[in-house]
Every structure is written in structure tokens, then in C-alpha cells.
Design a protein around this motif. Sequence first.
Motif, PDB file in Angstrom:
ATOM      1  N   ASP A   1     -65.958-107.581  25.191  1.00  0.00           N
ATOM      2  CA  ASP A   1     -66.217-108.545  24.125  1.00  0.00           C
ATOM      3  C   ASP A   1     -64.915-109.101  23.563  1.00  0.00           C
ATOM      4  OD1 ASP A   1     -65.500-106.198  22.804  1.00  0.00           O
ATOM      5  OD2 ASP A   1     -67.484-105.888  21.926  1.00  0.00           O
TER       6      ASP A   1
ATOM      7  N   THR B   1     -63.492-111.632  25.897  1.00  0.00           N
ATOM      8  CA  THR B   1     -64.233-112.888  25.752  1.00  0.00           C
ATOM      9  C   THR B   1     -63.735-113.662  24.542  1.00  0.00           C
ATOM     10  OG1 THR B   1     -66.164-111.780  26.697  1.00  0.00           O
ATOM     11  CG2 THR B   1     -66.545-113.885  25.597  1.00  0.00           C
TER      12      THR B   1
ATOM     13  N   LYS C   1     -70.916-112.570  18.116  1.00  0.00           N
ATOM     14  CA  LYS C   1     -71.188-111.586  19.165  1.00  0.00           C
ATOM     15  C   LYS C   1     -71.680-110.282  18.545  1.00  0.00           C
ATOM     16  CE  LYS C   1     -70.839-109.342  23.154  1.00  0.00           C
ATOM     17  NZ  LYS C   1     -71.429-108.068  22.630  1.00  0.00           N
TER      18      LYS C   1
ATOM     19  N   GLU D   1     -71.758-106.163  30.716  1.00  0.00           N
ATOM     20  CA  GLU D   1     -72.715-106.153  29.616  1.00  0.00           C
ATOM     21  C   GLU D   1     -73.959-106.957  29.995  1.00  0.00           C
ATOM     22  OE1 GLU D   1     -71.627-106.013  25.000  1.00  0.00           O
ATOM     23  OE2 GLU D   1     -71.552-108.020  25.835  1.00  0.00           O
TER      24      GLU D   1
ATOM     25  N   ALA E   1     -77.139-109.508  29.771  1.00  0.00           N
ATOM     26  CA  ALA E   1     -77.180-110.870  29.215  1.00  0.00           C
ATOM     27  C   ALA E   1     -77.715-110.901  27.792  1.00  0.00           C
ATOM     28  CB  ALA E   1     -78.033-111.768  30.123  1.00  0.00           C
TER      29      ALA E   1
ATOM     30  N   TRP F   1     -74.936-110.931  25.226  1.00  0.00           N
ATOM     31  CA  TRP F   1     -73.897-111.962  25.225  1.00  0.00           C
ATOM     32  C   TRP F   1     -73.805-112.630  23.857  1.00  0.00           C
ATOM     33  CZ3 TRP F   1     -75.257-114.895  30.411  1.00  0.00           C
ATOM     34  CH2 TRP F   1     -74.964-114.033  31.492  1.00  0.00           C
TER      35      TRP F   1
ATOM     36  N   PRO G   1     -75.158-119.471  25.239  1.00  0.00           N
ATOM     37  CA  PRO G   1     -74.794-118.064  25.458  1.00  0.00           C
ATOM     38  C   PRO G   1     -73.548-117.981  26.338  1.00  0.00           C
ATOM     39  CG  PRO G   1     -76.711-118.654  26.775  1.00  0.00           C
ATOM     40  CD  PRO G   1     -76.418-119.834  25.905  1.00  0.00           C
TER      41      PRO G   1
ATOM     42  N   PRO H   1     -71.299-115.593  28.687  1.00  0.00           N
ATOM     43  CA  PRO H   1     -71.237-114.308  29.388  1.00  0.00           C
ATOM     44  C   PRO H   1     -70.029-113.490  28.942  1.00  0.00           C
ATOM     45  CG  PRO H   1     -71.692-116.088  30.924  1.00  0.00           C
ATOM     46  CD  PRO H   1     -71.345-116.745  29.622  1.00  0.00           C
ATOM     47  N   THR H   2     -70.266-112.219  28.714  1.00  0.00           N
ATOM     48  CA  THR H   2     -69.184-111.329  28.291  1.00  0.00           C
ATOM     49  C   THR H   2     -68.296-110.977  29.484  1.00  0.00           C
ATOM     50  OG1 THR H   2     -70.617-110.382  26.585  1.00  0.00           O
ATOM     51  CG2 THR H   2     -68.659-109.122  27.186  1.00  0.00           C
TER      52      THR H   2
END
Length: 350
Positions: free
Chosen positions: A128, A131, A249, A273, A275, A278, A293, A295-296
Motif C-alpha cells: 500500500d 502504491t 486506501k 492484495e 482487489a 484496493w 480503483p 491496484p495495490t
Amino acid sequence: MPPLQVGLIGFGLGGRVFHAPMIRAVSGLQLAAIVERTGDSARAAYPDVRVVRSVSELLSMDSIELVVVTTPNPTHLDLARQCLQAGRHVVVDKPFTTTSAEAAELVRLAQEHKRLITVYHNRRWDGDFLTVRRIVQEGSLGRLVLFESHMERYRPMLNAEAWRELSKPGSGLWFDLGPHLLDQAFALFGPPEAMTAELRAERDGAVVDDAFDVVMHYPRLRVLLRSNLLTCAPGPRFRLNGTRGSFVKYGSDPQEEALKRGETPDQPNWGQEPAENWGTLSIAEGDTITQTPIPTETGDYRRYYQNVRDAIVSGAPLDVSPQHGLRIMQALELGMESSRRGCKLPFPEV
């Protein structure tokens, strides 16, 4: 080249769950010895690894080049000092030490003995956070005005056997989870201009802090770090607001729970992770808000030890430099002082 021989001091939760599996999973590193003063859990878990009962016995093994210190916080200074003076490279679990003066001494010793020292800020490789880092670097939110990072848990009962809950140097939630949140914020934005902190003991009978709210002040940006042990319904892990939109998140990186279950990084889908966890990117175009959304990224704590290996073997720059570790210690101390005085305090000059 033969693998780098690694010695691990301590086989509690940190050594058993967070360090030994990562060292074993990194090519070019070999977990060669574990210091476990009593008991046989290390020998049962790693029958091919030499188990010793003292640090002096570990340091008598000339083949050991890197030592990992994962013991209670007040012991970090003495153990890391012994290892550096014995000519070993050192990884110290977070927090670096219990004071910035102790951290500065270790940085000086490492330079004097021409050895590497670094702090285990593994959560820089949470999926996370990776991201979030990409979103910040891409600038899709416009000028960032608010960055919130929360680690909230529900543990209402005190643990009488946990040294972190005793009134000793380096105990409390601020020294436990604060280093993770501070490291991530510093990795994104560098040191702040000032900090305002409130450290609290919220649970009945608590003698050290078990909750904190900390604001890091940057020019036109506020960074809020929050943690406590009485959140039964967690809020977002991250919230970012900018002039063009927001990113939110929920949920936590899956690696910690996987490691606690005994899973290892060589298993399929490590650090990935689902979906449904996300984060959501909300971008405003006039009166229209588009939600997407995101994606992580795949998290991987192995990357920390891969970097340490490369720094020792080929001189690659450390991702977590000793100077960075020292700055995090200064931030921890500043947070304590700000909370004690109840005011905003300037961050010390670099």
C-alpha cells in the motif's frame, strides 16, 4: 561468490517472524547462526542453523559478516556497539535505539570501523505504501495538501508480560509504530519544518503511551500520523487530498499476517492484495468526479535485505542510511517533547 553469512541476535517475535524468514528468502544471504539464550525454538525452526547462547559466542565465529539485532529496544545500543567493534556490519530492528544520542554514537562507530549500519524499516516495502509513493510521484492529485497515515488496532487488554507496555526507555506505542509511520513520511517528503504531537495512555491501567496523533508541518502540506489500540472499526490506512482529487486506501499490507501464519516469501502471490482491498482514486474534472480503483503494488520485505546485501557486496547505496535512522530518532524525541510541552516545535536543522 559464497553467500554472506548472517547472525541473528534474538528469536522472539521480531527475529522469528520478521527477520529469519526474510534472510532465508534472499539469494546471497545465509542465516548461519542464531543467538537464543534459552529454549530450543530456533533449533526446532531451523535445524540446519547453528544456535548459540551468547553474543560473544556468535562473534567468535569469524565467518559471520552481518549481524541482525532484534532484541528489546534498551539493548540495541550495547549489542550493536559490540558487533561494530568486532568488525561486523549491523542491521538494528526499529527503533534504532532509545535516544538520538545513542543512535549518533552507533553512526560514529560504524564510520570509525568502516562498517555498515542500518535500521530495519521494512514497511517502506508495504504494497500500500509503494502504491501511495507512486501516486505522489506521478502528481495525479495535483498539489498535495493533506497526507494521513493511520495504524489503528483493537487491543483493549494490557499485556503484563510485554516489555513495550512497561515504563522503560523505548517503550510505548510511539516507539513501536511511530518509526514505521515516520519512516514512510520522511521517505516521501523529507524532514518537516515542525511537529506537533499528542501522546496518550488511553487504556485502563496503561503506564505508557498507547495512542498518538502527530502532525508534521511542511510548507502548504500537513502530514497526520495516527495510531491507537482502541479502534474497533478502523478508518483508512491512507488518505491523501490534493488540489485535483483524493486517494483513500483501507486495509493493511498482507505480509505481516502471512508471516505470523508461518508462510514464506517463496509462496505464490506473496505480498499481493485482493482487489476488494484496493484503494480508490477520486479525480475532479469540473463538477464531475471520476472514481477509479487502483491496484495495490506487490509488497516485498525481501527488498530491504536485498539492498543490504548489495550495499555490503558491491557498495550500493543504502535505502535506509544511518543518517536517516538518526533523523527518525530525532523525530521520535521531538514528538515526546512536543507532547510533554503541549506545543508545536521546530524540527532540528540537518
